[in-house]
Design an enzyme around this catalytic site. Sequence first.
Site, PDB file in Angstrom:
ATOM      1  N   ASP A 202       0.886  -1.262   0.106  1.00  0.00           N
ATOM      2  CA  ASP A 202      -0.113  -0.008  -0.085  1.00  0.00           C
ATOM      3  C   ASP A 202       0.855   1.232   0.105  1.00  0.00           C
ATOM      4  OD1 ASP A 202      -1.880  -1.511   0.189  1.00  0.00           O
ATOM      5  OD2 ASP A 202      -3.074  -1.167   2.380  1.00  0.00           O
TER       6      ASP A 202
ATOM      7  N   HIS B 263      -5.710  -9.823  -5.585  1.00  0.00           N
ATOM      8  CA  HIS B 263      -4.035 -10.492  -4.559  1.00  0.00           C
ATOM      9  C   HIS B 263      -3.574 -10.895  -5.711  1.00  0.00           C
ATOM     10  CE1 HIS B 263      -6.955 -10.677  -1.126  1.00  0.00           C
ATOM     11  NE2 HIS B 263      -6.411 -10.876   0.332  1.00  0.00           N
TER      12      HIS B 263
ATOM     13  N   ARG C  20      -0.542  -8.971  -4.716  1.00  0.00           N
ATOM     14  CA  ARG C  20       0.996  -9.369  -3.348  1.00  0.00           C
ATOM     15  C   ARG C  20       1.827 -10.386  -4.043  1.00  0.00           C
ATOM     16  NH1 ARG C  20      -2.601  -8.939   1.112  1.00  0.00           N
ATOM     17  NH2 ARG C  20      -2.187 -10.548   1.917  1.00  0.00           N
TER      18      ARG C  20
HETATM   19  O1  F6P Z   1      -1.932  -4.354   3.259  1.00  0.00           O
HETATM   20  C1  F6P Z   1      -2.159  -4.186   2.507  1.00  0.00           C
HETATM   21  C2  F6P Z   1      -3.426  -4.934   1.595  1.00  0.00           C
HETATM   22  O2  F6P Z   1      -3.115  -6.075   0.195  1.00  0.00           O
HETATM   23  C3  F6P Z   1      -4.510  -4.203   1.287  1.00  0.00           C
HETATM   24  O3  F6P Z   1      -4.031  -3.128   0.435  1.00  0.00           O
HETATM   25  C4  F6P Z   1      -5.901  -4.782   1.219  1.00  0.00           C
HETATM   26  O4  F6P Z   1      -7.163  -4.305   1.633  1.00  0.00           O
HETATM   27  C5  F6P Z   1      -5.350  -6.113   2.461  1.00  0.00           C
HETATM   28  O5  F6P Z   1      -3.874  -6.170   2.686  1.00  0.00           O
HETATM   29  C6  F6P Z   1      -6.311  -6.837   2.299  1.00  0.00           C
HETATM   30  O6  F6P Z   1      -6.231  -7.906   3.480  1.00  0.00           O
HETATM   31  P1  F6P Z   1      -6.369  -9.701   3.679  1.00  0.00           P
HETATM   32  O7  F6P Z   1      -5.367 -10.490   2.854  1.00  0.00           O
HETATM   33  O8  F6P Z   1      -6.205  -9.664   4.873  1.00  0.00           O
HETATM   34  O9  F6P Z   1      -7.236  -9.773   2.596  1.00  0.00           O
END
Ligand code: F6P
Length: 332
Positions: free
Chosen positions: A127, A254, A257
Amino acid sequence: MKTIGVLTSGGDAPGMNPAIRAVARTAAQQNCRVVGINNGYDGIFDGNIEELSNRSLASIIDRGGTILQSSRCKRMYSPEGVDAARARLVELGIQGLVVIGGDGSLTGARELARRGTPVVGIPASIDNDLFGTEMAIGVDTATNTIMQLVDRIRDTARSHRRCFLIEVMGRNSGYLALATAISSGASVAVIPEFRYNMENIVSLLHKRYEEYRGNSIVMLAEGVCGAEAFMERMQEAVPGGEFEQEIRITVLGHVQRGGVPTHFDRMLGARFGELAVMGLLQQETGCMTALAKGRTTLIDLDQVIGKKKHPAPEILRLARNLKVEFGDTVEL
Ligand code: F6P
């Protein structure tokens, strides 16, 4: 200091593994034992630790995610929980701790440091919402991933002269949406830091479609609202009631990420990991590694936690000059 523990906590971020590797290698070079604490802060309570051998560190530099695994540990939310974690670290023989994670994880790090555990934090969150550092681990890889995906979406947007509304991550931060709007050539970035002006957005999209039958990309930060809800608001704001141009929604989710960390994130992980260990060995505690004007430094966690990171003025000016519509001048 004989034994240093390292853990990753909160949302994983590409570059965490290079940071773990740098912590372990630097500690070994400085004749310290280093243990990996599995599953975030939960691993402290559960005594879930492992020796970080050369073998476990082999072939992790190019892997996204975190080999130590991560969690959002509820036990760290209460003062009693933090006390218990501190006591557990003593039992486990861990004299110094490196915490790699985002805002919530570093809040826990500060609480431990306040109780006397030597702790240095490393900012890691796609983020880029951590105050005090220009970049956190994972941001560069995530923005590259988003940019590449938007490039693909633009191919189909062009072919059908469609408007695409693309929702990206960023719970409280518009960095990913704004930065990738600039690098992807999007027309609009809707971010939580600025109040959006729906009239401007709708008339801009309408103009692009009417004048050049053009495609448009709108980047929406999840922290504003979901894409479906935003699309409804867009439709409601159209004078005739319905957009003439077809709109499609893509929620990237995701995929943002994961993935192989970029050179920048590997270097940042390496630089932060090394500095965290060197800091601990020089009795630094309650601080976080940070990037300031391109250089690495340590900053007190009291200057970080609870502060809101606003988009840098240069990026806002850049967006304005490149005609990325991102809202009124009202900062929220
Ligand atoms: O803080 C990083 C993040 O990827 C945010 O952008 C997102 O809202 C959150 O984590 C999602 O979290 P989780 O993987 O627990 O759903």
